[in-house]
Design a protein around this motif. Sequence first.
Motif, short mmCIF file in Angstrom:
data_model
loop_
_atom_site.label_atom_id
_atom_site.label_comp_id
_atom_site.label_asym_id
_atom_site.label_seq_id
_atom_site.Cartn_x
_atom_site.Cartn_y
_atom_site.Cartn_z
N GLU A 133 0.80 -1.22 0.00
CA GLU A 133 0.00 0.00 0.00
C GLU A 133 0.84 1.27 0.00
OE1 GLU A 133 -2.42 -1.18 3.32
OE2 GLU A 133 -4.15 -1.50 1.99
N GLN A 134 2.16 1.12 -0.21
CA GLN A 134 3.00 2.31 -0.32
C GLN A 134 2.91 2.84 -1.75
OE1 GLN A 134 6.94 1.59 1.89
NE2 GLN A 134 6.34 -0.45 1.24
N GLN A 135 2.84 4.16 -1.89
CA GLN A 135 2.77 4.75 -3.23
C GLN A 135 4.03 4.39 -4.02
OE1 GLN A 135 -0.14 6.02 -3.88
NE2 GLN A 135 0.42 6.35 -6.01
N ASN A 136 3.87 4.01 -5.28
CA ASN A 136 4.97 3.66 -6.19
C ASN A 136 5.89 2.55 -5.68
OD1 ASN A 136 4.88 7.06 -6.55
ND2 ASN A 136 4.54 5.74 -8.32
N VAL A 137 5.34 1.65 -4.90
CA VAL A 137 6.18 0.58 -4.36
C VAL A 137 6.69 -0.35 -5.48
CG1 VAL A 137 4.20 -0.93 -3.93
CG2 VAL A 137 6.27 -1.23 -2.58
N SER A 194 -3.43 -4.47 -5.33
CA SER A 194 -3.15 -3.38 -4.40
C SER A 194 -1.96 -2.55 -4.87
CB SER A 194 -2.91 -3.97 -3.01
OG SER A 194 -2.39 -3.00 -2.15
N VAL A 195 -0.89 -3.25 -5.31
CA VAL A 195 0.31 -2.55 -5.80
C VAL A 195 -0.06 -1.71 -7.02
CG1 VAL A 195 2.54 -2.87 -6.94
CG2 VAL A 195 1.98 -4.20 -4.91
N ARG A 196 -0.83 -2.30 -7.92
CA ARG A 196 -1.19 -1.58 -9.14
C ARG A 196 -2.00 -0.32 -8.83
NH1 ARG A 196 -4.62 -4.66 -13.65
NH2 ARG A 196 -6.14 -4.40 -12.00
N SER A 197 -2.90 -0.44 -7.83
CA SER A 197 -3.72 0.73 -7.52
C SER A 197 -2.89 1.82 -6.82
CB SER A 197 -4.93 0.34 -6.69
OG SER A 197 -4.51 -0.02 -5.39
N HIS A 198 -1.67 1.47 -6.39
CA HIS A 198 -0.79 2.49 -5.82
C HIS A 198 0.33 2.84 -6.80
CE1 HIS A 198 -2.84 0.96 -2.20
NE2 HIS A 198 -2.71 2.21 -1.80
N ASP A 199 0.08 2.62 -8.07
CA ASP A 199 1.03 2.93 -9.14
C ASP A 199 2.40 2.31 -8.92
OD1 ASP A 199 -0.83 4.50 -10.54
OD2 ASP A 199 -0.50 6.12 -9.07
N GLY A 200 2.41 1.10 -8.41
CA GLY A 200 3.69 0.44 -8.17
C GLY A 200 3.95 -0.65 -9.19
#
Lengths: 336, 110
Positions: B39-43, B69-75
């Motif tokens: 859930e970290q941004q751009n992880v 989850s990663v995709r929704s935080h642009d990671g």
Amino acid sequence: MESRENLEEKYREALSNYLKEQTEQALYQGQKYSRKTIEHKISPEEIISFHKSTLMDTYEDLPDEVLHSLDFLLEVMMGYGIAYREHQNLKHLQQELKSEIEIAANVQHTLLGTNIPKVKDLEIGAISVPARHMNGDYYHFVQDENQCVGVAIADVIGKGIPAALCMSMIKYAMDSLPDHRHFPKSVLESLNRVVERNVDPSMFITMFYGLFDPETHIFSYASAGHEPGFYYDADKKEFTDLTAKGLLLGVEKKTQYEQYEKYVAPGDMIVLMSDGVTECRTSEGFIERKTLIEFIEKNMHLSAQEMVNNIYKQLEKMQHFQLRDDFTLIILKRNV
Amino acid sequence: MNIMIDVKDIDSKATVKVKGEIDAYTAPKLRETLFPLSEQQNVHMVVDLSEVSYMDSTGLGVFVGLFKSVRSHDGEFRLVGLSERLRRLFDITGLADIIDINSNAEGGVK
């Protein structure tokens, strides 16, 4: 039934006997007594107070230290008494939950029930066994007005009650599909939208959907990430994977599914299953698809229903009667 | 049935190594450990599965959830070190087409 006073009296007797004579027999009375106290919910601290009063009545010149030490022991045992009562309560609650789950499993069974239809030229066998109380696998047959028969087999990723609840939703969604739209591709595409919108983001469903037309003998099918089945070609006496590409239901909203077709010749067979079948674990590792084919071949002379029943029994035996995952197997066989 | 999860999380670059079995019993632990990271941004999350001896569909559910989850935080989300059996699981479910399972463990992690 014995009352508490009675039990105190019994303790006094048993202890006095043992103090008089330290025999095995007298000691055994103590063991028997402890079972009785559990039966009558006598707490450990109560037993100590029985012990103390017996001693006080028996010996007049008992040193105060002994009595004080018993009071101390009584205090220490109080914690055990509480823990014991909690344990009893939990046991009771567990019993309640268990019977509730059994009722839920029955409801599920009724909700998800499906009848195996009578189809011209096609024999159908199906079995589905949950690993625990409730089944996360699901199969369903529908017959439309043109006598085409649709078969769905699905597996929720996840087990137990949440998975089972999820399946009820799928069943409801399938029932509300319009009658003229039972093409495998469109069934999966509409179910995908339902699952994507409604289900918890870490819960997914694999599904295979097939449609058999008894007039043309064409079986069309599509898969949403489901364990591939087998196709048996009676002419070549050969099994091949019934592979169909497609993403799990509920991952991407706009997934398109590919539809495949096969002409089913007399004697040909379609075998569909959940991953519980191929994830059967034995002491020597996983069951290979090859082994499964051997099982199918061994039972091929039987009716479709007898085949699935027998294969299940054999796989269950190989796993020492301990299913790890829900198990579903369907066989469609074109009559010769 | 046991699982060991090794996490190195530096500047939103999460490198995870999983050892043992991923099934209905161990999956919750995996999910609890890895979800906050996703859930970290751009992880950039890389999960090494080379020492996973068994994984059932419950494990698959965890990875799909992480991926989303990663995709929704642009990671970015990658799985590395998959055995033949695991690879087959991702192929059958169509997940191999949306989740990167093909790069090797070293590339781009350090």
